[in-house]
Design a protein around this motif. Structure first.
Motif, mmCIF file in Angstrom:
data_model
loop_
_atom_site.group_PDB
_atom_site.id
_atom_site.type_symbol
_atom_site.label_atom_id
_atom_site.label_comp_id
_atom_site.label_asym_id
_atom_site.label_seq_id
_atom_site.Cartn_x
_atom_site.Cartn_y
_atom_site.Cartn_z
ATOM 1 N N THR A 51 64.022 54.202 53.389
ATOM 2 C CA THR A 51 63.664 55.309 54.275
ATOM 3 C C THR A 51 64.811 56.310 54.271
ATOM 4 O OG1 THR A 51 64.702 54.309 56.207
ATOM 5 C CG2 THR A 51 62.416 53.678 55.745
ATOM 6 N N GLU A 52 64.649 57.399 55.005
ATOM 7 C CA GLU A 52 65.722 58.408 55.016
ATOM 8 C C GLU A 52 67.020 57.848 55.566
ATOM 9 O OE1 GLU A 52 64.899 62.470 56.218
ATOM 10 O OE2 GLU A 52 62.771 62.121 55.882
ATOM 11 N N PHE A 53 66.931 56.936 56.538
ATOM 12 C CA PHE A 53 68.149 56.405 57.163
ATOM 13 C C PHE A 53 68.500 55.001 56.668
ATOM 14 C CE2 PHE A 53 67.120 59.140 61.149
ATOM 15 C CZ PHE A 53 67.541 60.268 60.479
ATOM 16 N N THR A 54 67.903 54.566 55.562
ATOM 17 C CA THR A 54 68.250 53.247 55.029
ATOM 18 C C THR A 54 69.653 53.286 54.450
ATOM 19 O OG1 THR A 54 65.957 52.781 54.502
ATOM 20 C CG2 THR A 54 67.609 51.487 53.322
ATOM 21 N N ASN A 55 70.466 52.282 54.828
ATOM 22 C CA ASN A 55 71.848 52.260 54.340
ATOM 23 C C ASN A 55 71.938 51.703 52.936
ATOM 24 O OD1 ASN A 55 73.056 53.227 56.712
ATOM 25 N ND2 ASN A 55 72.776 51.220 57.645
ATOM 26 N N SER A 56 71.163 50.644 52.705
ATOM 27 C CA SER A 56 71.328 49.908 51.470
ATOM 28 C C SER A 56 70.326 50.418 50.443
ATOM 29 C CB SER A 56 71.084 48.425 51.776
ATOM 30 O OG SER A 56 70.825 47.738 50.605
ATOM 31 N N GLU A 57 70.834 50.966 49.338
ATOM 32 C CA GLU A 57 69.935 51.550 48.357
ATOM 33 C C GLU A 57 69.614 50.585 47.217
ATOM 34 O OE1 GLU A 57 68.200 54.211 48.721
ATOM 35 O OE2 GLU A 57 69.168 54.689 50.613
ATOM 36 N N ARG A 58 70.154 49.363 47.304
ATOM 37 C CA ARG A 58 69.886 48.386 46.257
ATOM 38 C C ARG A 58 69.541 47.053 46.878
ATOM 39 N NH1 ARG A 58 74.250 47.916 41.641
ATOM 40 N NH2 ARG A 58 75.422 49.762 42.261
ATOM 41 N N ILE A 59 68.704 46.297 46.223
ATOM 42 C CA ILE A 59 68.473 44.914 46.624
ATOM 43 C C ILE A 59 68.575 44.052 45.374
ATOM 44 C CG2 ILE A 59 66.973 45.424 48.593
ATOM 45 C CD1 ILE A 59 64.640 44.542 46.596
ATOM 46 N N ARG A 60 68.823 42.756 45.558
ATOM 47 C CA ARG A 60 68.776 41.819 44.456
ATOM 48 C C ARG A 60 67.434 41.112 44.555
ATOM 49 N NH1 ARG A 60 73.150 39.052 42.351
ATOM 50 N NH2 ARG A 60 71.485 37.739 41.531
ATOM 51 N N GLN A 61 66.433 41.664 43.861
ATOM 52 C CA GLN A 61 65.062 41.182 43.994
ATOM 53 C C GLN A 61 64.962 39.691 43.662
ATOM 54 O OE1 GLN A 61 62.385 43.546 41.686
ATOM 55 N NE2 GLN A 61 60.533 42.551 42.456
ATOM 56 N N ASP A 62 65.679 39.244 42.594
ATOM 57 C CA ASP A 62 65.581 37.839 42.186
ATOM 58 C C ASP A 62 66.160 36.916 43.252
ATOM 59 O OD1 ASP A 62 68.132 38.859 41.741
ATOM 60 O OD2 ASP A 62 68.502 37.596 39.987
ATOM 61 N N ARG A 63 67.255 37.356 43.889
ATOM 62 C CA ARG A 63 67.865 36.538 44.930
ATOM 63 C C ARG A 63 66.957 36.470 46.165
ATOM 64 N NH1 ARG A 63 71.660 36.609 48.606
ATOM 65 N NH2 ARG A 63 71.452 38.848 48.778
ATOM 66 N N LEU A 64 66.349 37.582 46.505
ATOM 67 C CA LEU A 64 65.438 37.588 47.650
ATOM 68 C C LEU A 64 64.216 36.712 47.365
ATOM 69 C CD1 LEU A 64 65.578 41.315 48.840
ATOM 70 C CD2 LEU A 64 66.796 39.346 49.761
ATOM 71 N N GLN A 65 63.716 36.787 46.122
ATOM 72 C CA GLN A 65 62.577 35.938 45.753
ATOM 73 C C GLN A 65 62.953 34.458 45.884
ATOM 74 O OE1 GLN A 65 59.237 37.105 44.715
ATOM 75 N NE2 GLN A 65 59.075 35.034 45.527
ATOM 76 N N ALA A 66 64.174 34.114 45.466
ATOM 77 C CA ALA A 66 64.637 32.727 45.600
ATOM 78 C C ALA A 66 64.696 32.308 47.067
ATOM 79 C CB ALA A 66 66.004 32.557 44.932
ATOM 80 N N HIS A 67 65.074 33.223 47.936
ATOM 81 C CA HIS A 67 65.074 32.927 49.374
ATOM 82 C C HIS A 67 63.660 32.640 49.873
ATOM 83 C CE1 HIS A 67 69.010 33.276 51.145
ATOM 84 N NE2 HIS A 67 69.285 34.224 50.277
ATOM 85 N N ALA A 68 62.703 33.408 49.388
ATOM 86 C CA ALA A 68 61.307 33.196 49.811
ATOM 87 C C ALA A 68 60.823 31.827 49.336
ATOM 88 C CB ALA A 68 60.422 34.319 49.266
ATOM 89 N N VAL A 69 61.196 31.448 48.111
ATOM 90 C CA VAL A 69 60.815 30.124 47.590
ATOM 91 C C VAL A 69 61.415 29.025 48.463
ATOM 92 C CG1 VAL A 69 61.200 28.497 45.691
ATOM 93 C CG2 VAL A 69 60.475 30.842 45.191
ATOM 94 N N GLU A 70 62.697 29.165 48.770
ATOM 95 C CA GLU A 70 63.379 28.136 49.557
ATOM 96 C C GLU A 70 62.755 28.016 50.947
ATOM 97 O OE1 GLU A 70 67.668 28.643 49.798
ATOM 98 O OE2 GLU A 70 67.669 27.188 51.442
ATOM 99 N N ALA A 71 62.410 29.154 51.534
ATOM 100 C CA ALA A 71 61.790 29.110 52.866
ATOM 101 C C ALA A 71 60.448 28.401 52.809
ATOM 102 C CB ALA A 71 61.631 30.531 53.413
ATOM 103 N N ALA A 72 59.665 28.664 51.763
ATOM 104 C CA ALA A 72 58.361 28.000 51.635
ATOM 105 C C ALA A 72 58.553 26.494 51.424
ATOM 106 C CB ALA A 72 57.564 28.607 50.479
ATOM 107 N N GLU A 73 59.560 26.115 50.648
ATOM 108 C CA GLU A 73 59.863 24.690 50.454
ATOM 109 C C GLU A 73 60.181 24.017 51.787
ATOM 110 O OE1 GLU A 73 61.602 24.864 45.839
ATOM 111 O OE2 GLU A 73 63.009 24.904 47.514
#
Lengths: 247, 247
Positions: A112-134
């Motif tokens: 968004t206009e006021f978003t601070n972080s302009e990058r994400i680590r998509q693969d790391r976030l996906q791994a977090h989603a997997v771990e949460a589902a586990e």
């Protein structure tokens, strides 16, 4: 939480199927969790539900499991997207973990206009989603999408998807969770999305744009200002209770 | 979030009052935030609401503020306690932060049979609650109580306080958030508490004991198993929406 190890794998999980283990999974099962041949674990792949499987071969760099029986049918989450503006790393990780636990179908970081972080680590976030589902006993893992600009996401908005928009300008005003159920009734299978703004809030232009859409429904999350990660969990709860699979 | 610094202090905050600064606060305001004489901040003490104040003296080890005017009346949270079993440090910190943000009046760590962590740092958790109130625009800070055994807390339970008890044995059963409103109507000013179990769940004995109390109301938090920190935020949302100050 169950004491039995649960793993997400990509393999098919029919009864009698043999499942080869990746090096990482072998290390986790046999090095960290100290399992040996004959031990039982649970597997899911997002398609076949949850199955029990036995360790057939346990090696340092690999191994094999044998699928025994279905222990839980596939349970799809409601067709709910969570859109949020990435914040500090730990809190972004947290939002992804919570969205997976609470049953979002797709997780969409938006700039968004006021978003601070302009990058994400998509693969790391996906791994977090997997771990949460586990961890949470889920049989399905939400996809973490790449970072997109909110304006572009709204340009391409699907015609039939409703949007619950957590407007911190409503803090202190009379709450409006009734907006969700008011004209809309139960969600049933209708596609929905939740949008959580950045820590700095939406810009006036963004807020005006959002308010102009017929598919956008403003809700209040109470009289205090919530951090973005708190707002994400609170909004998911509100939606799941009123329109989702908690009802 | 407001760009103006907000601080919790213990001093009285009447108009025209002079407020001496502690060394820590002076370091934060003048060293970290680089404020100087004439700058404006916001103060609250949990009794007088929120006031604006000017920096009169700015020193390395101290300083003075002058209270100018009330900017927000005291807003008490509902009479809601959050009882939870301490878990890993980061997630315990998180629960305290979220409880303060979401408007719990008192935060009570309780040791259950399956609680892993037998110690808490009460002063550190209290500091987290203060920081959360500073961030979320609250005018009140919940007290973090010392760790007590759940059994003892239940032995001394106040006769008129209702207890919402998040029973993970209900996962997969039909949900029962209606239990809250069913026989009870709106909470209004009635005293309530929420109890979140440990990661390992309640013991059978604890669950039986809880189910036996007239004041205890079992609720489900959906069809997935939630981590304790997620459950805390979800339960606070559910309660605030149905009985608290989000309605």
């Amino acid at each position: 939480m169950s004491g039995t190890v649960r793993l997400f794998v990509n393999d098919d999980l029919g009864e009698g199927q043999s499942v080869p283990l990746s090096r990482d999974h072998a290390h986790y099962l046999f090095g960290v969790m100290r399992l040996t041949a004959g031990d039982r674990i649970l597997l899911f792949n997002g398609r076949d539900g949850e199955v029990s499987a036995r360790v057939v071969e346990a090696g340092k760099r690999g191994g094999t499991l044998l699928v025994e029986a279905v222990t839980k049918p596939l349970q799809m989450p409601p067709d709910l997207w969570l859109l949020f503006a990435p914040i500090k790393k730990a809190r972004t990780d947290f939002i992804v973990e919570k969205a997976a636990e609470m049953g979002a179908a797709r997780i969409c970081p938006v700039a968004t206009e006021f978003t601070n972080s302009e990058r994400i680590r998509q693969d790391r976030l996906q791994a977090h989603a997997v771990e949460a589902a586990e961890q949470c006993g889920g049989t399905w893992v939400p996809e973490v999408a790449g970072l997109e600009k909110l304006d572009r996401v709204l340009d391409d908005w699907p015609a039939d998807r409703q949007l619950m928009f957590c407007d911190e300008a409503l803090v202190g005003e009379a709450a409006s969770s009734s907006a969700l159920t008011g004209g809309l009734g139960r969600g049933g299978d209708a596609p929905w999305a939740i949008l959580i703004g950045p820590e700095g809030g939406f810009s006036d232009r963004e807020r005006q744009r959002l308010r102009g859409f017929d598919f956008a429904h403003r809700v209040s999350l109470g009289p205090r200002i919530l951090r973005a990660d708190t707002a994400a969990v609170a909004a998911l709860t509100l939606w799941q209770m009123q329109l989702g699979d908690w009802t």
